[in-house]
Structures are given as C-alpha cells and as structure tokens.
Scaffold this motif. Structure first.
Motif, mmCIF file in Angstrom:
data_model
loop_
_atom_site.group_PDB
_atom_site.id
_atom_site.type_symbol
_atom_site.label_atom_id
_atom_site.label_comp_id
_atom_site.label_asym_id
_atom_site.label_seq_id
_atom_site.Cartn_x
_atom_site.Cartn_y
_atom_site.Cartn_z
ATOM 1 N N GLY A 197 15.372 17.524 -42.061
ATOM 2 C CA GLY A 197 15.417 16.375 -42.955
ATOM 3 C C GLY A 197 16.229 16.606 -44.215
ATOM 4 O O GLY A 197 15.925 16.027 -45.256
ATOM 5 N N THR A 214 19.576 12.155 -45.957
ATOM 6 C CA THR A 214 19.126 10.795 -45.633
ATOM 7 C C THR A 214 20.355 9.911 -45.524
ATOM 8 O O THR A 214 21.217 9.931 -46.415
ATOM 9 N N CYS A 255 21.269 12.593 -38.968
ATOM 10 C CA CYS A 255 20.182 11.733 -39.438
ATOM 11 C C CYS A 255 19.828 10.778 -38.298
ATOM 12 O O CYS A 255 20.701 10.050 -37.827
ATOM 13 N N ASN A 283 15.089 10.058 -40.940
ATOM 14 C CA ASN A 283 15.946 10.202 -42.120
ATOM 15 C C ASN A 283 17.200 9.328 -42.047
ATOM 16 O O ASN A 283 18.234 9.639 -42.635
ATOM 17 N N ILE A 284 17.087 8.212 -41.327
ATOM 18 C CA ILE A 284 18.112 7.175 -41.380
ATOM 19 C C ILE A 284 17.388 5.843 -41.561
ATOM 20 O O ILE A 284 16.321 5.632 -40.974
ATOM 21 N N ARG A 285 17.951 4.983 -42.407
ATOM 22 C CA ARG A 285 17.319 3.692 -42.684
ATOM 23 C C ARG A 285 18.366 2.596 -42.613
ATOM 24 O O ARG A 285 19.477 2.763 -43.117
ATOM 25 N N ASN A 333 19.210 15.437 -49.853
ATOM 26 C CA ASN A 333 17.862 15.304 -50.415
ATOM 27 C C ASN A 333 17.513 16.403 -51.410
ATOM 28 O O ASN A 333 16.771 16.158 -52.363
ATOM 29 N N SER A 378 24.728 11.966 -53.762
ATOM 30 C CA SER A 378 25.004 11.004 -52.694
ATOM 31 C C SER A 378 26.458 10.566 -52.759
ATOM 32 O O SER A 378 27.137 10.731 -53.780
ATOM 33 N N VAL A 407 15.983 9.114 -53.462
ATOM 34 C CA VAL A 407 15.425 8.576 -52.223
ATOM 35 C C VAL A 407 13.907 8.560 -52.345
ATOM 36 O O VAL A 407 13.300 9.566 -52.714
#
Length: 202
Positions: A44, A47, A71, A77-79, A93, A98, A160
């Motif tokens: 993880g 993200t 991810c 860990n993917i949205r 993370n 980022s 995050v």
C-alpha cells in the motif's frame, strides 16, 4: 514503449481487449511514478486517485493505471473520483508527495475522431473491431513522449484520508451459512447474519 513491452502485454491480458484507453492509463501511471521518483506499489505504498467514473468512454484507463502503479481495487489503494475525466493523481503515502497527470485535450480529441471510436459509438464491442482499426491509436499512445500526451503537474503535498485497517476476523451467517468479514455482520431476529440476508424480507 511498443506493443512488445511486458507491462503493456500484461495490461492487455488483464484488460481483455485492445483499445487506446488502457495504454493511456498505463503511460499516465508510468509518468506519475517517474515524476515522483518512486517504484510500483507492491503493498500500500501508493494511492492512485483516478478521475474517471463508470459507463463512459475510456474507463479502460483505470486498468492501465493499475498495471503501471500497482494500485489495485483488491489492495484498496485506488479510488475512482467520479468526475468523468482522464486524470490520475498518484500519492506517495509515506512522504505525502503527489503528482497529477492529466491527458491532453488534443490526445482525447484524436482518439474521439478515430475509426475505432466510431465503431464503439455504434455499439460494437472493442474485442470485435478489426485490429488494423485499433492498432494505430494504440501505437500513438505507446510511442509518443510524455509531454505530448499529458500535462504533468508539479509535485506537491497531498493528504490521503486513510481507509480502515484490514479486518481479518470472520463469522458464519446464521441464515445462509456463508463466511463474512465480521465488521459486515448484522443482527436480524436475534441472529448474526450477512448484509444480503439482513435485507431479505421476512
């Protein structure tokens, strides 16, 4: 990159058909890794926030992002942010750094004008379209330099919101007899049950 690249071939195996969107996500993910100076996530460490939603063109993008970054929906860990845009924000993370990678408008426009997309608009599944109509669009995405495909933003801080820790405890639903993760158990008529059984009438 070309069609012999191992990540592309693995992405194709995962995705199931040739199209320009999966390699677009693959290239976006690789560009984000490079910009952050990090490796693909084995656990993880990263993200991925993808701005696509569901049921629109090029959602295949997310499969390429998963292949490049590591991810995945399985690792949590993917949205999907649901904006209907072909953009990735990748977050380291540990450091909180980022980068946002947005597909250039002219790249999307070029894909939208391709013969491949005309067939898709007419309801033809991607796997049923002749390779010679798909491969020029795929090759363009694979071969162009990052700066021709994407607007790559500056590296910046991103917080995050952490998800819940993994729950390793399980219970047996007293109605259907199937195993469920404990935190999803419900009480119905004095019995410990799974969500589908809790929602059944009677």
């Amino acid at each position: 990159m070309d069609r012999n690249n191992e990540l592309y071939k693995a992405g194709l195996l995962l995705h199931g058909h040739k199209c320009p969107a999966m390699p677009m996500g693959l290239r976006a993910g690789l560009a984000a890794l490079e910009a952050l100076g990090v490796e693909r996530a084995y656990d993880g460490q990263l993200t991925a926030l993808v701005e696509i939603d569901s049921d629109h063109c090029a959602t295949c993008y997310a499969d390429g992002v998963m292949m490049a970054t590591g991810c995945t929906f399985g690792k949590g860990n993917i949205r999907k942010l649901g904006y209907g845009k072909f953009v990735l924000t990748l977050v380291d993370n540990k450091s909180g750094r980022s980068v946002r990678v947005a597909t250039r408008n002219e790249v999307i426009k070029r894909n939208q004008e391709s013969e491949f997309i005309q067939y898709r608009k007419n309801g033809v599944p991607a796997s049923k379209i002749a390779p010679e109509l798909i491969e020029p669009a795929v090759d363009f995405i694979l071969e162009e330099p990052n700066e021709k495909l994407f607007n790559i933003g500056p590296v910046q801080e991103y917080k995050v919101t952490p998800g819940r820790p993994h729950d390793f405890n399980t219970q047996i639903c007293q109605m259907c007899g199937e195993v469920m993760v404990e935190r999803y158990a419900r009480i119905k008529n004095g019995k410990l049950v799974c969500i589908p059984c809790s929602e059944k009438q009677g």
